[in-house]
Scaffold this motif. Structure first.
Motif, PDB file in Angstrom:
ATOM      1  N   MET A   1     -13.256  -7.452  -0.681  1.00 13.03           N
ATOM      2  CA  MET A   1     -13.471  -8.880  -0.808  1.00 13.03           C
ATOM      3  C   MET A   1     -12.618  -9.599   0.230  1.00 13.03           C
ATOM      4  SD  MET A   1     -14.869 -10.904  -3.292  1.00 13.03           S
ATOM      5  CE  MET A   1     -15.106 -12.619  -3.167  1.00 13.03           C
ATOM      6  N   SER A   2     -13.213 -10.503   0.964  1.00 12.57           N
ATOM      7  CA  SER A   2     -12.475 -11.225   1.993  1.00 12.57           C
ATOM      8  C   SER A   2     -11.897 -12.518   1.444  1.00 12.57           C
ATOM      9  CB  SER A   2     -13.387 -11.519   3.187  1.00 12.57           C
ATOM     10  OG  SER A   2     -14.461 -12.324   2.783  1.00 12.57           O
ATOM     11  N   ARG A   3     -10.904 -13.019   2.143  1.00 13.33           N
ATOM     12  CA  ARG A   3     -10.243 -14.274   1.793  1.00 13.33           C
ATOM     13  C   ARG A   3     -10.671 -15.346   2.778  1.00 13.33           C
ATOM     14  NH1 ARG A   3      -4.053 -12.101   1.099  1.00 13.33           N
ATOM     15  NH2 ARG A   3      -4.498 -10.575  -0.493  1.00 13.33           N
ATOM     16  N   HIS A   4     -10.337 -16.584   2.445  1.00 14.22           N
ATOM     17  CA  HIS A   4     -10.601 -17.699   3.352  1.00 14.22           C
ATOM     18  C   HIS A   4      -9.284 -18.139   3.995  1.00 14.22           C
ATOM     19  CE1 HIS A   4     -14.636 -18.236   1.829  1.00 14.22           C
ATOM     20  NE2 HIS A   4     -14.172 -18.310   0.599  1.00 14.22           N
ATOM     21  N   PRO A   5      -9.223 -18.210   5.327  1.00 12.58           N
ATOM     22  CA  PRO A   5      -8.031 -18.773   5.958  1.00 12.58           C
ATOM     23  C   PRO A   5      -8.072 -20.295   5.847  1.00 12.58           C
ATOM     24  CG  PRO A   5      -9.642 -18.222   7.623  1.00 12.58           C
ATOM     25  CD  PRO A   5     -10.209 -17.763   6.305  1.00 12.58           C
ATOM     26  N   LEU A   6      -6.951 -20.940   6.080  1.00 13.85           N
ATOM     27  CA  LEU A   6      -6.897 -22.392   6.112  1.00 13.85           C
ATOM     28  C   LEU A   6      -7.644 -22.880   7.354  1.00 13.85           C
ATOM     29  CD1 LEU A   6      -5.818 -25.108   5.051  1.00 13.85           C
ATOM     30  CD2 LEU A   6      -3.799 -24.727   6.473  1.00 13.85           C
ATOM     31  N   VAL A   7      -8.524 -23.842   7.172  1.00 15.35           N
ATOM     32  CA  VAL A   7      -9.311 -24.402   8.270  1.00 15.35           C
ATOM     33  C   VAL A   7      -9.070 -25.903   8.316  1.00 15.35           C
ATOM     34  CG1 VAL A   7     -11.622 -24.762   9.211  1.00 15.35           C
ATOM     35  CG2 VAL A   7     -11.085 -22.638   8.015  1.00 15.35           C
ATOM     36  N   LYS A   8      -8.654 -26.401   9.479  1.00 13.18           N
ATOM     37  CA  LYS A   8      -8.463 -27.839   9.676  1.00 13.18           C
ATOM     38  C   LYS A   8      -9.546 -28.343  10.616  1.00 13.18           C
ATOM     39  CE  LYS A   8      -3.427 -27.997   9.261  1.00 13.18           C
ATOM     40  NZ  LYS A   8      -2.220 -28.368  10.024  1.00 13.18           N
ATOM     41  N   TRP A   9      -9.973 -29.595  10.402  1.00 10.48           N
ATOM     42  CA  TRP A   9     -11.012 -30.144  11.268  1.00 10.48           C
ATOM     43  C   TRP A   9     -10.769 -31.623  11.535  1.00 10.48           C
ATOM     44  CZ3 TRP A   9     -14.985 -33.766  10.380  1.00 10.48           C
ATOM     45  CH2 TRP A   9     -14.986 -34.334   9.107  1.00 10.48           C
TER      46      TRP A   9
END
Length: 140
Positions: A1-9
């Motif tokens: 299962m993969s994780r989500h990295p922090l994404v800024k936009w």
């Protein structure tokens, strides 16, 4: 299962700034299609944990004019919008955005303040988007 990295936009009328915060990322891959489908995957950390993002952007993008760059701490994407207009949100679907998705207040400019920024300002400072040797970027 993969994780989500922090994404800024953040955005301007003609482009998006998307920064994936994933120190020491390896095997970085990006798929971007003209309809706005944005897929990112990489491994990170000592244990090479898999990270993945699969989102639908609010509107269409110009894949050929979008760029990526990678440092030891971030993967930065400069995504060209197909139509020069402000988006009301980043994602196509409405409602509350996912927890891993944050506004990048360091790069954010309000719509009425955009003209005050210099025309050549990429929003990423001195990032060199011509050097993408760490990124396997598939452009559909």
């Amino acid at each position: 299962m993969s994780r989500h990295p922090l994404v800024k936009w953040a955005q301007r009328s003609d482009k998006l700034f998307v920064t994936v915060e994933l120190p020491d990322a390896k095997n970085v891959k990006l798929n971007l299609d003209p309809e706005g489908k944005f897929f990112f995957s990489a491994t990170g950390g000592v244990d090479n944990v898999p990270y993945e993002i699969d989102i639908d952007l609010y509107d269409k993008v110009v894949v050929d004019e979008s760029k990526a760059s990678c440092t030891s701490r971030h993967i930065c994407y400069l995504v060209k919008k197909a139509e020069s207009k402000w988006w009301s949100r980043l994602l196509k679907q409405g409602g509350k955005p996912p927890l891993f998705l944050k506004v990048d207040w360091d790069k954010w400019v309000d719509e009425d303040e955009q003209d005050e920024k210099s025309a050549g300002d990429t929003g990423f400072g001195d990032f060199n988007f011509s050097v993408s040797r760490y990124i396997a970027m598939e452009l559909l």
